[in-house]
Scaffold this active site. Structure first.
Site, short mmCIF file in Angstrom:
data_model
loop_
_atom_site.label_atom_id
_atom_site.label_comp_id
_atom_site.label_asym_id
_atom_site.label_seq_id
_atom_site.Cartn_x
_atom_site.Cartn_y
_atom_site.Cartn_z
N GLY A 190 -123.59 -4.93 -9.15
CA GLY A 190 -122.90 -6.12 -8.65
C GLY A 190 -123.01 -6.31 -7.15
N GLU A 195 -131.38 10.81 -7.67
CA GLU A 195 -130.51 10.27 -6.62
C GLU A 195 -130.79 10.97 -5.30
OE1 GLU A 195 -128.40 7.54 -6.90
OE2 GLU A 195 -129.68 7.49 -8.67
N ARG A 239 -117.00 2.02 1.31
CA ARG A 239 -117.65 1.89 2.62
C ARG A 239 -117.45 0.51 3.26
NH1 ARG A 239 -123.24 4.15 0.26
NH2 ARG A 239 -122.19 3.60 -1.67
N ALA A 275 -117.29 -2.20 -10.99
CA ALA A 275 -116.00 -1.51 -11.12
C ALA A 275 -115.69 -0.60 -9.94
CB ALA A 275 -115.98 -0.70 -12.42
C1 UD1 Z 1 -127.12 3.15 -7.27
C2 UD1 Z 1 -128.12 3.99 -8.07
C3 UD1 Z 1 -129.34 4.29 -7.18
C4 UD1 Z 1 -129.94 3.02 -6.66
C5 UD1 Z 1 -128.88 2.16 -5.97
C6 UD1 Z 1 -129.41 0.79 -5.66
C7 UD1 Z 1 -126.83 5.32 -9.59
C8 UD1 Z 1 -126.25 6.66 -9.89
N1 UD1 Z 1 -127.52 5.20 -8.47
O1 UD1 Z 1 -126.65 3.93 -6.19
O2 UD1 Z 1 -130.32 4.99 -7.94
O3 UD1 Z 1 -130.98 3.30 -5.77
O4 UD1 Z 1 -127.74 1.95 -6.84
O5 UD1 Z 1 -128.49 0.11 -4.86
O6 UD1 Z 1 -126.69 4.43 -10.40
N2 UD1 Z 1 -120.07 1.20 -10.35
C9 UD1 Z 1 -119.23 1.06 -11.42
N3 UD1 Z 1 -118.63 2.15 -11.93
C10 UD1 Z 1 -118.84 3.39 -11.46
C11 UD1 Z 1 -119.70 3.54 -10.35
C12 UD1 Z 1 -120.31 2.43 -9.82
O7 UD1 Z 1 -119.02 -0.07 -11.90
O8 UD1 Z 1 -118.26 4.33 -12.01
C13 UD1 Z 1 -120.73 -0.02 -9.79
C14 UD1 Z 1 -120.39 -0.30 -8.34
O9 UD1 Z 1 -119.27 -1.14 -8.25
C15 UD1 Z 1 -121.66 -0.95 -7.82
C16 UD1 Z 1 -122.75 -0.39 -8.70
O10 UD1 Z 1 -122.12 0.19 -9.84
O11 UD1 Z 1 -121.64 -2.36 -8.00
C17 UD1 Z 1 -123.58 0.69 -7.99
O12 UD1 Z 1 -122.73 1.74 -7.59
P1 UD1 Z 1 -122.89 2.43 -6.17
O13 UD1 Z 1 -121.87 3.49 -6.06
O14 UD1 Z 1 -122.95 1.41 -5.11
O15 UD1 Z 1 -124.30 3.14 -6.39
P2 UD1 Z 1 -125.34 3.55 -5.28
O16 UD1 Z 1 -124.89 4.81 -4.63
O17 UD1 Z 1 -125.61 2.40 -4.43
CA CA Z 2 -124.69 0.32 -4.05
#
Ligand code: UD1
Ligand code: CA
Length: 457
Positions: free
Chosen positions: A102, A155, A16, A11
């Protein structure tokens, strides 16, 4: 076997990436990131796959239609909040729920299968897939107790200096006991640096409630790579590309220079085929056995029989039958079939054309919208004049015909079986079977004239 559910988070905005297209729809080795994940989940035998959509929800849902169900997260309040949106579809079931980000296209089937297996065998409430990385910057860190068991995930942005030194990271992939997950999610707070509801906080919460937590490190840390920006997209491409090439080599394909060969995920290649440098094989391309492909070819959605040779050429959406040869420098466009042992040679452009067995267009020509029989020879520079400025018309050249050099065939026109067309002719009427057609100015020789001209000068 107990139920296996999956939740895939997609979502987020993917800021980036700086892209009009949703991050999870960007391809890695020709296949969208999310498809790598969904295909694995289907392959694993998941009973239900819920994709959390929000940013560009319509395009993601339309892309995955029929392969997953969807839950909407209208405001991106964090990964825990995202998972929570799937509660109406999954809560209340007995089973295991696999949660994945995802944006992680590189996990292998073995890794996920092993994670689910170890989760089931250990009886843990949650099992986290971890990776030990040389540079863990940006990832959530897995904090273990002195006895080695997992305590919680912190985190990067919330971690202390000491915690940031931990190189074991959360890959964002977890197995949960489906009944325990929803209750723990409701206890997650957003009291952190980003003001978000973090999914990894569930680990600390379950722990606190006295439930055992498992952790399974990936065998190859390269699998853990996520895609947040275009640099990581290129890195993922590299890892996946090497894996695909290795797969073909293990299956009996010779790839003479893997660093300069590009083969997309959906391509199949038969044994003893040799792929030379500069080859780009895309889409649903299928190549038979004992072929020589390259150097320098771009093949897209191409069906190639056994024993075919293709060098320095571009071919798309067509079929090349066994023992045909193509190139160097040929362009074969969609809708074409090059028959058995046929030849399309140097600087030949073929479009929407069928070329029969053993027929040849050896050099310099354009053949479009044509039906060419068997053992036809089309001479150097011959052209089908298929377009009248409004419509395209068909040229038919029957078996055994011989078309001389620099012939224009003004379509619609038929050149009959065994007919000859003299070089330099412009043919606009049908040529009957076995006839000789000559359609050019007769030659005049003026004796001694050249000599006179020279003397004048
Ligand atoms: C997340 C993890 C981190 C992990 C990393 C691995 C969290 C808080 N952190 O960080 O511990 O090391 O993934 O790659 O989970 N998304 C939603 N809704 C939201 C926020 C995010 O659907 O409200 C989805 C994004 O589209 C993405 C995934 O969740 O596919 C991960 O979100 P992202 O913001 O990329 O998390 P990271 O900072 O990478
Ligand atoms: Ca990510």
């Amino acid at each position: 076997m107990e139920n296996l559910f999956a939740v895939v988070l997609a979502a987020g905005k993917g800021t980036r990436m700086k892209s009009k297209k949703h991050k999870v729809l960007h391809p890695v080795c020709g296949k969208p990131i999310i498809d790598h994940i969904i295909d694995l989940l289907i392959d694993l035998g998941t009973d239900e796959r819920v994709v959390i959509v929000g940013h560009q929800a319509e395009s993601v849902a339309a892309h995955l239609e029929g392969r997953a169900s969807f839950a909407r997260q209208d405001q991106q309040l964090g990964t825990a909040h995202a998972v929570m949106q799937s509660a109406p579809l999954l809560a209340g079931n007995d089973g295991v729920t696999l949660v994945m980000n995802g944006d992680h296209p590189l996990f292998t089937r073995e890794t996920l299968a092993q994670l689910v297996r170890s989760h089931r065998e250990s009886g843990a409430a949650a099992t986290i897939l971890t990776a030990v990385l040389p540079d863990p910057t940006g990832y959530g860190r897995v904090i273990r107790r002195s006895d080695g068991t997992v305590d919680r995930v912190v985190e990067h942005k919330d971690a202390t200096e000491e915690e940031r030194k931990v190189r074991e990271i959360n890959t964002g992939t977890f197995c949960f006991d489906n009944r325990l997950l929803w209750d723990a999610l409701s206890k997650v707070s957003n009291d952190n640096m980003q003001g978000e509801y973090y999914l990894p906080d569930v680990i600390g919460i379950l722990n606190h409630d006295g439930h055992p937590i498992g952790a399974q490190p990936v065998a190859d840390p390269a699998e853990a790579g996520g895609v947040n920006d275009r640099i990581q997209l290129a890195a993922a491409e590299r890892v996946m590309q090497r894996r695909i090439l290795n797969g073909h080599m293990m299956d009996g394909v010779t790839i003479t220079d893997p660093d300069n060969t590009y083969i997309e995920a959906g391509v199949a290649i038969g044994e003893d085929t040799v792929i030379h440098p500069g080859s780009i094989l895309r889409g649903r391309t299928r190549i038979g056995t004992d072929c020589v492909i390259g150097p320098y070819v771009e093949l897209t959605d191409l069906e190639v029989g056994d024993g075919v040779t293709i060098r320095h050429s571009v071919l798309q959406g067509s079929q090349v039958e066994k023992k045909a040869t193509v190139g160097p420098y040929a362009y074969v466009r969609p809708g074409s079939t090059l028959g058995e042992e046929s030849k399309v040679g140097c600087f030949v452009d073929v479009k929407n054309t069928s070329l029969g067995k053993k027929s040849k267009i050896s050099h310099l020509g354009y053949v479009g919208d044509a039906r060419v029989g068997e053992e036809v020879n089309i001479g150097c520079g011959a052209v089908t004049v298929n377009y009248d400025g409004k419509n395209k018309h068909q040229t038919v050249i029957e078996d055994g015909a011989f078309v001389g050099c620099n012939v224009n065939m003004v379509a619609p026109v038929t050149i009959g079986k065994g007919a000859y067309v003299a070089a330099g002719s412009t043919i606009h009427r049908d040529v009957p079977e076995d006839a000789l057609a000559i359609a050019r100015e007769r030659q005049t020789n003026k004796p001694e004239y050249a000599k006179k001209l020279r003397q004048k000068g």
